[in-house]
Design a protein around this motif. Structure first.
Motif, PDB file in Angstrom:
ATOM      1  N   TYR A 103       0.855  -1.184   0.000  1.00 13.70           N
ATOM      2  CA  TYR A 103       0.000   0.000   0.000  1.00 13.70           C
ATOM      3  C   TYR A 103       0.893   1.238   0.000  1.00 13.70           C
ATOM      4  O   TYR A 103       1.821   1.353   0.822  1.00 13.70           O
ATOM      5  N   LYS A 104       0.613   2.154  -0.909  1.00 14.54           N
ATOM      6  CA  LYS A 104       1.417   3.375  -1.006  1.00 14.54           C
ATOM      7  C   LYS A 104       0.995   4.359   0.086  1.00 14.54           C
ATOM      8  O   LYS A 104      -0.197   4.612   0.266  1.00 14.54           O
ATOM      9  N   VAL A 105       1.986   4.927   0.774  1.00 11.87           N
ATOM     10  CA  VAL A 105       1.704   5.830   1.884  1.00 11.87           C
ATOM     11  C   VAL A 105       2.516   7.115   1.738  1.00 11.87           C
ATOM     12  O   VAL A 105       3.673   7.096   1.295  1.00 11.87           O
ATOM     13  N   LEU A 106       1.886   8.239   2.088  1.00 10.83           N
ATOM     14  CA  LEU A 106       2.534   9.556   2.080  1.00 10.83           C
ATOM     15  C   LEU A 106       2.514  10.090   3.502  1.00 10.83           C
ATOM     16  O   LEU A 106       1.476  10.046   4.173  1.00 10.83           O
ATOM     17  N   VAL A 107       3.657  10.601   3.976  1.00 10.04           N
ATOM     18  CA  VAL A 107       3.762  11.172   5.322  1.00 10.04           C
ATOM     19  C   VAL A 107       3.996  12.673   5.209  1.00 10.04           C
ATOM     20  O   VAL A 107       4.861  13.116   4.438  1.00 10.04           O
ATOM     21  N   VAL A 108       3.224  13.465   5.984  1.00 10.84           N
ATOM     22  CA  VAL A 108       3.315  14.924   5.931  1.00 10.84           C
ATOM     23  C   VAL A 108       3.563  15.445   7.339  1.00 10.84           C
ATOM     24  O   VAL A 108       2.768  15.199   8.256  1.00 10.84           O
ATOM     25  N   ASP A 109       4.676  16.177   7.527  1.00  8.18           N
ATOM     26  CA  ASP A 109       5.016  16.750   8.834  1.00  8.18           C
ATOM     27  C   ASP A 109       6.000  17.879   8.612  1.00  8.18           C
ATOM     28  O   ASP A 109       6.925  17.748   7.797  1.00  8.18           O
ATOM     29  N   ASP A 110       5.809  18.989   9.325  1.00  2.00           N
ATOM     30  CA  ASP A 110       6.692  20.135   9.123  1.00  2.00           C
ATOM     31  C   ASP A 110       7.969  20.064   9.951  1.00  2.00           C
ATOM     32  O   ASP A 110       8.814  20.960   9.854  1.00  2.00           O
ATOM     33  N   GLU A 111       8.121  19.022  10.765  1.00  2.00           N
ATOM     34  CA  GLU A 111       9.329  18.872  11.572  1.00  2.00           C
ATOM     35  C   GLU A 111      10.285  17.900  10.882  1.00  2.00           C
ATOM     36  O   GLU A 111       9.971  16.715  10.738  1.00  2.00           O
ATOM     37  N   PRO A 112      11.463  18.364  10.473  1.00  2.00           N
ATOM     38  CA  PRO A 112      12.410  17.494   9.766  1.00  2.00           C
ATOM     39  C   PRO A 112      12.772  16.233  10.542  1.00  2.00           C
ATOM     40  O   PRO A 112      12.920  15.155   9.949  1.00  2.00           O
ATOM     41  N   LEU A 113      12.928  16.363  11.865  1.00  2.00           N
ATOM     42  CA  LEU A 113      13.301  15.188  12.658  1.00  2.00           C
ATOM     43  C   LEU A 113      12.186  14.139  12.649  1.00  2.00           C
ATOM     44  O   LEU A 113      12.444  12.931  12.628  1.00  2.00           O
ATOM     45  N   VAL A 172      -2.611   8.430   3.763  1.00  2.00           N
ATOM     46  CA  VAL A 172      -1.923   9.695   4.033  1.00  2.00           C
ATOM     47  C   VAL A 172      -1.862   9.883   5.545  1.00  2.00           C
ATOM     48  O   VAL A 172      -2.891   9.890   6.228  1.00  2.00           O
ATOM     49  N   ILE A 173      -0.641  10.002   6.054  1.00  2.00           N
ATOM     50  CA  ILE A 173      -0.415  10.259   7.476  1.00  2.00           C
ATOM     51  C   ILE A 173       0.061  11.703   7.594  1.00  2.00           C
ATOM     52  O   ILE A 173       1.093  12.063   7.020  1.00  2.00           O
ATOM     53  N   THR A 174      -0.681  12.541   8.314  1.00  2.00           N
ATOM     54  CA  THR A 174      -0.344  13.964   8.337  1.00  2.00           C
ATOM     55  C   THR A 174      -0.372  14.548   9.739  1.00  2.00           C
ATOM     56  O   THR A 174      -1.212  14.180  10.570  1.00  2.00           O
ATOM     57  N   ASP A 175       0.575  15.438   9.989  1.00  2.00           N
ATOM     58  CA  ASP A 175       0.554  16.260  11.206  1.00  2.00           C
ATOM     59  C   ASP A 175      -0.653  17.200  11.103  1.00  2.00           C
ATOM     60  O   ASP A 175      -1.113  17.526  10.008  1.00  2.00           O
ATOM     61  N   ILE A 176      -1.164  17.665  12.265  1.00  2.00           N
ATOM     62  CA  ILE A 176      -2.359  18.487  12.203  1.00  2.00           C
ATOM     63  C   ILE A 176      -2.050  19.973  12.095  1.00  2.00           C
ATOM     64  O   ILE A 176      -2.784  20.725  11.459  1.00  2.00           O
ATOM     65  N   ARG A 177      -0.933  20.410  12.697  1.00  2.00           N
ATOM     66  CA  ARG A 177      -0.572  21.826  12.639  1.00  2.00           C
ATOM     67  C   ARG A 177       0.672  21.997  11.779  1.00  2.00           C
ATOM     68  O   ARG A 177       1.757  21.531  12.127  1.00  2.00           O
ATOM     69  N   MET A 178       0.488  22.667  10.634  1.00  2.00           N
ATOM     70  CA  MET A 178       1.591  22.903   9.702  1.00  2.00           C
ATOM     71  C   MET A 178       1.394  24.260   9.049  1.00  2.00           C
ATOM     72  O   MET A 178       0.267  24.765   8.978  1.00  2.00           O
ATOM     73  N   PRO A 179       2.474  24.869   8.554  1.00  2.00           N
ATOM     74  CA  PRO A 179       2.334  26.145   7.845  1.00  2.00           C
ATOM     75  C   PRO A 179       1.685  25.943   6.474  1.00  2.00           C
ATOM     76  O   PRO A 179       1.569  24.820   5.984  1.00  2.00           O
ATOM     77  N   VAL A 180       1.255  27.021   5.856  1.00  3.27           N
ATOM     78  CA  VAL A 180       0.673  27.073   4.520  1.00  3.27           C
ATOM     79  C   VAL A 180      -0.712  26.416   4.496  1.00  3.27           C
ATOM     80  O   VAL A 180      -1.726  27.061   4.274  1.00  3.27           O
ATOM     81  N   LEU A 181      -0.733  25.092   4.694  1.00  5.71           N
ATOM     82  CA  LEU A 181      -2.001  24.357   4.708  1.00  5.71           C
ATOM     83  C   LEU A 181      -1.882  23.266   5.761  1.00  5.71           C
ATOM     84  O   LEU A 181      -1.017  22.388   5.670  1.00  5.71           O
ATOM     85  N   ASP A 182      -2.737  23.335   6.817  1.00  8.64           N
ATOM     86  CA  ASP A 182      -2.615  22.366   7.908  1.00  8.64           C
ATOM     87  C   ASP A 182      -3.229  21.031   7.533  1.00  8.64           C
ATOM     88  O   ASP A 182      -3.765  20.841   6.430  1.00  8.64           O
ATOM     89  N   GLY A 183      -3.181  20.075   8.492  1.00 11.09           N
ATOM     90  CA  GLY A 183      -3.638  18.722   8.209  1.00 11.09           C
ATOM     91  C   GLY A 183      -5.112  18.643   7.870  1.00 11.09           C
ATOM     92  O   GLY A 183      -5.507  17.912   6.955  1.00 11.09           O
ATOM     93  N   ILE A 184      -5.945  19.411   8.610  1.00 16.59           N
ATOM     94  CA  ILE A 184      -7.380  19.405   8.326  1.00 16.59           C
ATOM     95  C   ILE A 184      -7.648  19.979   6.940  1.00 16.59           C
ATOM     96  O   ILE A 184      -8.438  19.444   6.162  1.00 16.59           O
TER      97      ILE A 184
END
Length: 522
Positions: A2-12, A52-64
């Motif tokens: 299954y193809k998965v995309l991870v979104v998070d504004d923290e590099p670590l 899609v696994i995403t952080d909820i608070r991010m710049p530009v466009l948040d997770g929601i």
């Protein structure tokens, strides 16, 4: 997988997702990472992930916002929101957009693995549901198109327009594919014809253009193509290049192409054009591309003669018969003069000759890029059949240049025979490694193209086909005599991709590798 995309504004955090999670063991493939919602949307368009696994608070466009945008764009991927905040309002917003899971940071590796494994069942259900819906939509579209092929009335046109999402200004062309006959060439694609047409659609229209495949009758499938930008010659060029890249057309496939026309009301006319060009089988019942526009300059009185002259010319090129080239070209020109449409007929013949030379050169062992590069080199400095009038002189020049790639005058037949025998013995000893035709020809001081031609005449197989047969024969022995895994056998025989090895094994043996292993153990 299954193809998965991870979104998070923290590099670590992104680095942790990449290195701490054993994606493959859980049945997933990490197809990308993004640092904000807008970047994630671009990746979603490119790789179409299933999770899609995403952080909820991010710049530009948040997770929601990302999930909302995904839903609006029509992407139905499963979603997991990861947040360091336990504020219930976030969970409420997530539920509004049918988020599948809401979890809190920090996550332990074991927890992530458990979550992924738990999601697998719902992902499989979603995948099957999506595939079923796609198939139902494709089947409905195909049925609507078939309903138009005769003389579909306004009701049939309206229904098809709704299913296909087109209007009265949309421009179409129609193409029919037909299986001509069997072939012993294991390199040819043996998939059902309708499947091959769908594959051709994907290869042709990578830039957003659309086409729908349909099956009019057994052994006869088609494509209805939206064609807004290309004229006839450009479309034929795109089709020809795509077929070469795919290793098509195999010798058992013919394509019959209509002109372009505006609106679904014209589909019956386009269908009749494709059937007419099929019935006339321009240049004979050969595999390849046959276009309706060529019919306008071709009369029934010259088809048989043209076929004979073109066949003689191709034979003369392959045998380095310069006198035969002169005789065949002169005969073609005399025939064209009788029709009153010399330029059009010459272009028709040249396109066929060019395609045949390209196919035959590829059969000698050259890969697709080498074949197309050779074609461009061959035409360099020679008038192009699509851009200028062809003359007797220019066609003879092209033909004589082509002989350089198909035949050489050295060395003697006896020496060549010995060299081919030695080459076969060498292959039997070294087929597990990477062997290129050019390198082996150089080892025996032979022209690569000539070597490939003689090799096929001696063995009955193309160079690459012969190597595959040696490898698969050895694979059968290893499967029955050892406890090695299929992946290990594939690697030992020079296949870096187990799926490709499995496909080759089935094509040549008619069975899957697993069936051989089972037979040995049973």
């Amino acid at each position: 997988m299954y193809k998965v995309l991870v979104v998070d504004d923290e590099p670590l955090m992104l680095e942790g997702w990449k290195t701490m999670v054993d994606w493959q063991a859980c049945g997933y493939e990490l197809c990308g990472t993004a640092t904000d919602g807008e970047e994630a949307l671009a990746l979603i368009r490119a790789c179409d992930p299933e999770l899609v696994i995403t952080d909820i608070r991010m710049p530009v466009l948040d997770g929601i916002g990302l999930i909302r945008a995904m839903k609006e764009m029509g992407y139905g991927a499963k979603t997991i929101i990861v947040s360091a905040y336990s504020d219930f309002s976030y969970a409420q917003k997530a539920l509004c957009y049918q988020v599948d899971r809401y979890v809190l940071k920090p996550l332990l590796t074991e927890e992530i693995h458990s979550l992924l494994l738990d999601m697998a069942a719902s992902l499989e259900d979603w995948r099957q549901t999506a595939a079923s819906a796609t198939k139902m939509q494709a089947d409905a579209a195909a049925e609507a198109i078939v309903g138009l092929l005769g003389n579909g009335g306004p009701a049939a046109v309206d229904m098809a327009a709704r299913l296909l999402g087109v209007n009265e200004r949309t421009r179409f062309r129609l193409m029919i594919a037909e299986s001509i006959g069997g072939s012993d060439d294991s390199e040819s694609d043996r998939s059902p014809l309708i499947v091959r047409m769908k594959t051709l659609t994907e290869a042709l229209f990578i830039d957003g253009a659309r086409a729908w495949s349909f099956e009019e009758s057994p052994g006869l499938a088609g494509l209805l193509i939206i064609d807004n930008d290309l004229n006839d010659e450009q479309f034929e060029e795109l089709l020809e290049e795509t077929l070469v890249k795919k290793g098509w057309p195999p010798r058992e496939l013919a394509l019959y192409c209509s002109e372009a026309a505006i609106g679904l009301m014209t589909v019956p006319k386009l269908y009749r054009q494709a059937l007419e060009i099929r019935s006339r089988a321009l240049l004979g019942s050969n595999a390849g591309i046959h276009c309706y526009r060529d019919r306008k300059v071709t009369g029934p009185w010259c088809l048989e003669e043209m076929t004979a002259y073109v066949g003689e010319l191709l034979h003369s090129i392959e045998t380095n018969d310069l006198i035969g080239i002169d005789r065949s070209v002169d005969g073609l020109v005399r025939l064209f003069d009788k029709t009153g449409a010399q330029e059009g007929l010459m272009k028709t013949a040249v396109r066929h000759i060019r395609g045949e030379l390209l196919r035959r050169y590829a059969e000698l062992g050259a890969n697709h890029k080498e074949a197309t590069d050779w074609l461009h080199q061959l035409l360099d400095g020679t008038e192009s059949g699509d851009k200028a009038s062809w003359t007797s002189t220019s066609l003879k020049r092209l033909s004589m240049k082509a002989t350089e790639h198909f035949t050489v005058k050295e060395p003697s037949a006896r020496t060549n025979g010995n060299a081919i025998t030695e080459a076969i013995d060498y292959l039997k000893q070294h087929f597990r490694g990477k062997i290129r035709l050019q390198e082996l020809a150089g080892r025996f001081h032979l022209n690569p193209t000539y070597f490939g031609q003689q090799f096929k005449r001696e063995t009955g197989y193309s160079f690459h086909d012969y190597i595959h047969r040696l490898r698969i024969n050895e694979a059968c022995k290893m499967l029955r005599r050892t406890d090695m895994l299929v992946s290990e056998i594939a690697s030992a025989l020079g296949y870096h991709d187990t799926e490709y090895f499995t496909a080759k094994f089935k094509a040549l043996s008619g069975k899957l590798p697993s069936s051989y292993k089972y037979k040995r153990q049973g």
